[in-house]
Scaffold this motif. Structure first.
Motif, PDB file in Angstrom:
ATOM      1  N   HIS A 260       0.795  -1.223   0.000  1.00 38.50           N
ATOM      2  CA  HIS A 260       0.000   0.000   0.000  1.00 38.50           C
ATOM      3  C   HIS A 260       0.817   1.257   0.000  1.00 38.50           C
ATOM      4  O   HIS A 260       0.295   2.314  -0.272  1.00 38.50           O
ATOM      5  CB  HIS A 260      -0.918   0.018   1.224  1.00 38.50           C
ATOM      6  CG  HIS A 260      -2.017  -0.979   1.155  1.00 38.50           C
ATOM      7  ND1 HIS A 260      -1.983  -2.166   1.844  1.00 38.50           N
ATOM      8  CD2 HIS A 260      -3.170  -0.989   0.474  1.00 38.50           C
ATOM      9  CE1 HIS A 260      -3.080  -2.843   1.584  1.00 38.50           C
ATOM     10  NE2 HIS A 260      -3.824  -2.154   0.754  1.00 38.50           N
ATOM     11  N   GLY A 261       2.065   1.201   0.376  1.00 44.14           N
ATOM     12  CA  GLY A 261       2.904   2.385   0.344  1.00 44.14           C
ATOM     13  C   GLY A 261       2.842   3.231   1.588  1.00 44.14           C
ATOM     14  O   GLY A 261       3.785   3.949   1.908  1.00 44.14           O
TER      15      GLY A 261
ATOM     16  N   ARG B 245      13.817   3.385  -8.191  1.00 42.23           N
ATOM     17  CA  ARG B 245      13.293   4.276  -7.172  1.00 42.23           C
ATOM     18  C   ARG B 245      14.308   4.552  -6.075  1.00 42.23           C
ATOM     19  O   ARG B 245      14.418   5.660  -5.580  1.00 42.23           O
ATOM     20  CB  ARG B 245      12.057   3.627  -6.568  1.00 42.23           C
ATOM     21  CG  ARG B 245      11.180   4.610  -5.926  1.00 42.23           C
ATOM     22  CD  ARG B 245       9.830   4.026  -5.703  1.00 42.23           C
ATOM     23  NE  ARG B 245       9.268   4.710  -4.558  1.00 42.23           N
ATOM     24  CZ  ARG B 245       8.156   4.394  -3.968  1.00 42.23           C
ATOM     25  NH1 ARG B 245       7.477   3.361  -4.402  1.00 42.23           N
ATOM     26  NH2 ARG B 245       7.716   5.060  -2.942  1.00 42.23           N
TER      27      ARG B 245
ATOM     28  N   ILE C 207       5.612   9.125  10.547  1.00 47.39           N
ATOM     29  CA  ILE C 207       4.975  10.389  10.915  1.00 47.39           C
ATOM     30  C   ILE C 207       4.021  10.081  12.056  1.00 47.39           C
ATOM     31  O   ILE C 207       3.091   9.293  11.901  1.00 47.39           O
ATOM     32  CB  ILE C 207       4.203  10.967   9.727  1.00 47.39           C
ATOM     33  CG1 ILE C 207       5.141  11.161   8.549  1.00 47.39           C
ATOM     34  CG2 ILE C 207       3.572  12.285  10.108  1.00 47.39           C
ATOM     35  CD1 ILE C 207       4.426  11.560   7.294  1.00 47.39           C
TER      36      ILE C 207
ATOM     37  N   VAL D  61       7.293  17.462   7.386  1.00 42.01           N
ATOM     38  CA  VAL D  61       7.320  16.082   7.865  1.00 42.01           C
ATOM     39  C   VAL D  61       6.469  15.199   6.965  1.00 42.01           C
ATOM     40  O   VAL D  61       6.831  14.070   6.657  1.00 42.01           O
ATOM     41  CB  VAL D  61       6.829  16.035   9.325  1.00 42.01           C
ATOM     42  CG1 VAL D  61       6.672  14.614   9.788  1.00 42.01           C
ATOM     43  CG2 VAL D  61       7.791  16.759  10.225  1.00 42.01           C
ATOM     44  N   GLY D  62       5.327  15.701   6.540  1.00 42.13           N
ATOM     45  CA  GLY D  62       4.477  14.924   5.656  1.00 42.13           C
ATOM     46  C   GLY D  62       4.897  15.004   4.197  1.00 42.13           C
ATOM     47  O   GLY D  62       4.203  14.493   3.340  1.00 42.13           O
ATOM     48  N   ARG D  63       6.013  15.658   3.927  1.00 43.08           N
ATOM     49  CA  ARG D  63       6.608  15.773   2.594  1.00 43.08           C
ATOM     50  C   ARG D  63       5.686  16.454   1.598  1.00 43.08           C
ATOM     51  O   ARG D  63       5.784  16.228   0.401  1.00 43.08           O
ATOM     52  CB  ARG D  63       7.070  14.415   2.040  1.00 43.08           C
ATOM     53  CG  ARG D  63       8.142  13.751   2.817  1.00 43.08           C
ATOM     54  CD  ARG D  63       9.353  14.612   3.013  1.00 43.08           C
ATOM     55  NE  ARG D  63       9.947  15.026   1.762  1.00 43.08           N
ATOM     56  CZ  ARG D  63      10.789  16.040   1.639  1.00 43.08           C
ATOM     57  NH1 ARG D  63      11.107  16.753   2.675  1.00 43.08           N
ATOM     58  NH2 ARG D  63      11.287  16.337   0.465  1.00 43.08           N
TER      59      ARG D  63
ATOM     60  N   GLY E 163      -2.645  16.692   8.281  1.00 46.90           N
ATOM     61  CA  GLY E 163      -2.425  15.279   8.561  1.00 46.90           C
ATOM     62  C   GLY E 163      -3.591  14.584   9.222  1.00 46.90           C
ATOM     63  O   GLY E 163      -3.459  13.432   9.623  1.00 46.90           O
TER      64      GLY E 163
ATOM     65  N   ASP F  46      -0.588  11.225  -4.347  1.00 44.62           N
ATOM     66  CA  ASP F  46      -0.354   9.793  -4.185  1.00 44.62           C
ATOM     67  C   ASP F  46      -1.275   8.965  -5.060  1.00 44.62           C
ATOM     68  O   ASP F  46      -1.718   7.908  -4.658  1.00 44.62           O
ATOM     69  CB  ASP F  46      -0.576   9.383  -2.716  1.00 44.62           C
ATOM     70  CG  ASP F  46       0.346  10.108  -1.784  1.00 44.62           C
ATOM     71  OD1 ASP F  46      -0.107  10.469  -0.695  1.00 44.62           O
ATOM     72  OD2 ASP F  46       1.503  10.302  -2.162  1.00 44.62           O
TER      73      ASP F  46
ATOM     74  N   PRO G 102       0.276   5.268  -2.943  1.00 40.31           N
ATOM     75  CA  PRO G 102       1.478   5.947  -2.440  1.00 40.31           C
ATOM     76  C   PRO G 102       2.755   5.206  -2.743  1.00 40.31           C
ATOM     77  O   PRO G 102       3.819   5.807  -2.801  1.00 40.31           O
ATOM     78  CB  PRO G 102       1.242   6.021  -0.927  1.00 40.31           C
ATOM     79  CG  PRO G 102      -0.198   5.835  -0.733  1.00 40.31           C
ATOM     80  CD  PRO G 102      -0.689   5.021  -1.877  1.00 40.31           C
ATOM     81  N   SER G 103       2.668   3.874  -2.948  1.00 34.68           N
ATOM     82  CA  SER G 103       3.905   3.162  -3.248  1.00 34.68           C
ATOM     83  C   SER G 103       4.270   3.298  -4.717  1.00 34.68           C
ATOM     84  O   SER G 103       5.423   3.166  -5.079  1.00 34.68           O
ATOM     85  CB  SER G 103       3.760   1.681  -2.877  1.00 34.68           C
ATOM     86  OG  SER G 103       2.674   1.115  -3.567  1.00 34.68           O
TER      87      SER G 103
ATOM     88  N   ILE H 111      -3.189   4.960   1.743  1.00 42.66           N
ATOM     89  CA  ILE H 111      -3.615   6.203   2.379  1.00 42.66           C
ATOM     90  C   ILE H 111      -3.052   7.351   1.548  1.00 42.66           C
ATOM     91  O   ILE H 111      -1.841   7.466   1.383  1.00 42.66           O
ATOM     92  CB  ILE H 111      -3.065   6.283   3.818  1.00 42.66           C
ATOM     93  CG1 ILE H 111      -3.535   5.080   4.620  1.00 42.66           C
ATOM     94  CG2 ILE H 111      -3.517   7.555   4.482  1.00 42.66           C
ATOM     95  CD1 ILE H 111      -2.952   5.039   5.997  1.00 42.66           C
TER      96      ILE H 111
ATOM     97  N   ARG I  85      -2.611  11.512   0.542  1.00 45.17           N
ATOM     98  CA  ARG I  85      -2.660  12.866   1.070  1.00 45.17           C
ATOM     99  C   ARG I  85      -3.431  13.736   0.092  1.00 45.17           C
ATOM    100  O   ARG I  85      -3.244  13.619  -1.116  1.00 45.17           O
ATOM    101  CB  ARG I  85      -1.243  13.433   1.179  1.00 45.17           C
ATOM    102  CG  ARG I  85      -0.350  12.723   2.147  1.00 45.17           C
ATOM    103  CD  ARG I  85       1.080  13.129   1.918  1.00 45.17           C
ATOM    104  NE  ARG I  85       1.596  12.589   0.677  1.00 45.17           N
ATOM    105  CZ  ARG I  85       2.796  12.887   0.184  1.00 45.17           C
ATOM    106  NH1 ARG I  85       3.573  13.734   0.793  1.00 45.17           N
ATOM    107  NH2 ARG I  85       3.195  12.345  -0.947  1.00 45.17           N
TER     108      ARG I  85
ATOM    109  N   TYR J  60      -3.293  19.989   4.507  1.00 42.10           N
ATOM    110  CA  TYR J  60      -3.488  18.698   3.860  1.00 42.10           C
ATOM    111  C   TYR J  60      -4.129  17.729   4.825  1.00 42.10           C
ATOM    112  O   TYR J  60      -4.014  17.875   6.041  1.00 42.10           O
ATOM    113  CB  TYR J  60      -2.161  18.152   3.310  1.00 42.10           C
ATOM    114  CG  TYR J  60      -1.310  17.387   4.283  1.00 42.10           C
ATOM    115  CD1 TYR J  60      -0.463  18.036   5.169  1.00 42.10           C
ATOM    116  CD2 TYR J  60      -1.317  15.991   4.298  1.00 42.10           C
ATOM    117  CE1 TYR J  60       0.324  17.336   6.042  1.00 42.10           C
ATOM    118  CE2 TYR J  60      -0.524  15.287   5.170  1.00 42.10           C
ATOM    119  CZ  TYR J  60       0.306  15.964   6.034  1.00 42.10           C
ATOM    120  OH  TYR J  60       1.093  15.266   6.907  1.00 42.10           O
TER     121      TYR J  60
ATOM    122  N   ASN K 292      -5.394  13.296   5.210  1.00 45.35           N
ATOM    123  CA  ASN K 292      -5.238  11.934   4.699  1.00 45.35           C
ATOM    124  C   ASN K 292      -6.599  11.304   4.522  1.00 45.35           C
ATOM    125  O   ASN K 292      -7.534  11.600   5.263  1.00 45.35           O
ATOM    126  CB  ASN K 292      -4.441  11.074   5.692  1.00 45.35           C
ATOM    127  CG  ASN K 292      -3.016  11.545   5.814  1.00 45.35           C
ATOM    128  OD1 ASN K 292      -2.370  11.841   4.826  1.00 45.35           O
ATOM    129  ND2 ASN K 292      -2.519  11.614   7.027  1.00 45.35           N
TER     130      ASN K 292
END
Lengths: 211, 173
Positions: free
Chosen positions: A126-127, A181, A193, B10-12, B39, B71, B75-76, B115, B117, B161, B163
């Protein structure tokens, strides 16, 4: 050989001359040193001495603190400061948790391994996942390990990854995309986080994501 | 070890979508009764309708609001980074986006995997751009930086932002 057996029993420190040498130390060891004695004995005439006093042979003598100098290298070696703890397998057991870095996650070892395998599988799928902070910080090591295996890319590493991750497609996808990557990145492939605690039990939660 | 405590860093969000900026305006976003903080977790079912956004500032200033998802689809593997959900321009300061010109209609968050953002970015406009802006050809592969550069919007003035993840189809027993 009688001579080698007796030399194996010689203790290095109760000689008058107090000669400390590696060969004399090795001769105090119970088993394998006997193979090297022919070479060492030619150099050091001191080691050819027959033992005079042998009752200080450092065998197990109950729970009394043994002179540490006599018991170097033997399985009953006890530490300097607490000579009264029982030791098995060479590991020390203390009452406190000092220096123990493996997170137990309130689970027995088999369940713990299964939990971490499941969590890394889901993160790679899921990342980004949301879990408790303890679990997130415990799984970092294993996620990094999987990505390192994928960076290597050989068949052996692929099979090792297949043995850890629960789903085949995730391993194949990982091996396909990781070199692009994470090619330049050295380590630190995850980010944690912290977030608000969980409502049901106020557990501190965190998002863990692939960088 | 976090080099910064700013939740956007932190959440990029700063990094993936935006560049480092100094917030000069205030924006408060509400999905129904829920106020959005950086967040926080929002269910897609509460985000079906566009949020109520209150923008600070004078009424002679014009603002642009963009909502994107960096994302997409997962996200991956963010192949379609970013997926733009909403673009509103020419919003007078001190009001909400209903007073502006909606270039791209609002689309609710629908994260398929993982998940995501969802970032709401506010820019201050130097001049009215209502006529020059057209709808982007597709929602996928949007670039907020290029959008801002194209219309000379400069750095953002406010960002928030949240999630969201796909809700399970059936209620957990």
């Amino acid at each position: 050989m009688a001579i080698s057996m007796s030399m194996a029993m010689a203790t290095p420190t109760d000689s008058v001359s107090r000669v400390w040498s590696m060969s004399s130390l090795k001769s105090a060891l119970p088993s394998t040193a006997s193979l090297r004695l022919p070479s060492s004995s030619s150099r050091r005439p001191v080691t050819l001495r027959l033992p005079i006093s042998s009752p200080s042979l450092p065998s197990f003598s109950g729970l009394s603190p043994v002179n540490p100098l006599l018991s170097i290298g033997l399985p009953d070696w006890q530490s300097f400061e607490n000579g009264f703890k029982i030791v098995d397998g060479g590991g020390r057991i203390y009452a406190m948790r000092h220096g123990r870095r493996v997170p137990k996650l309130n689970r027995p070892p088999d369940q713990r391994k299964a939990l971490l395998r499941g969590l890394t599988t889901q993160l790679l799928k899921h990342g980004r996942i949301k879990t408790t902070r303890a679990r997130a910080s415990a799984m970092r090591k294993f996620v990094d390990k999987m990505i390192t295996l994928a960076k290597d890319g050989s068949l052996h590493k692929r099979r090792q990854a297949l043995g850890y991750i629960y789903e085949k497609q995730i391993v194949h996808a990982l091996f396909a995309e990781v070199p692009d990557r994470y090619g330049e990145r050295n380590g630190g492939y995850t980010r944690i986080i912290r977030t608000l605690p969980r409502r049901g039990d106020n557990a501190p939660m965190a998002y863990i994501e692939l960088v | 070890m976090a080099a910064s405590v700013d939740p956007l860093v932190v959440g990029r969000v700063i990094g993936d979508v935006l560049d480092m900026f100094i917030p000069t305006a205030n924006m408060s976003v509400y999905f129904g009764p829920k106020h959005i903080t950086n967040g926080c977790e929002i269910k897609p079912s509460t985000a079906v309708n566009p949020p109520k956004v209150n923008i600070s500032g004078h009424s002679d200033e014009l603002y642009t609001l963009v909502m994107t998802d960096p994302d997409a689809p997962s996200p991956s593997e963010p192949n379609m980074r970013e997926w733009v959900h909403w673009i509103v321009v020419d919003i007078p300061g001190g009001t909400n986006p209903s007073r502006g010109k909606e270039i791209l209609p609002y689309m609710e968050p629908r994260p398929p995997v993982g998940i995501h953002r969802y970032i709401l970015v506010l820019f201050r406009q130097n001049s009215p751009v209502g006529l020059m802006v057209q709808q982007p050809p597709s929602r996928a592969n949007f670039s907020t930086r290029m959008f801002a550069g194209h219309f000379d919007l400069g750095l953002p003035v406010a960002t928030v932002y949240f999630n969201a993840q796909k809700e399970p189809a059936s209620r957990r027993r």
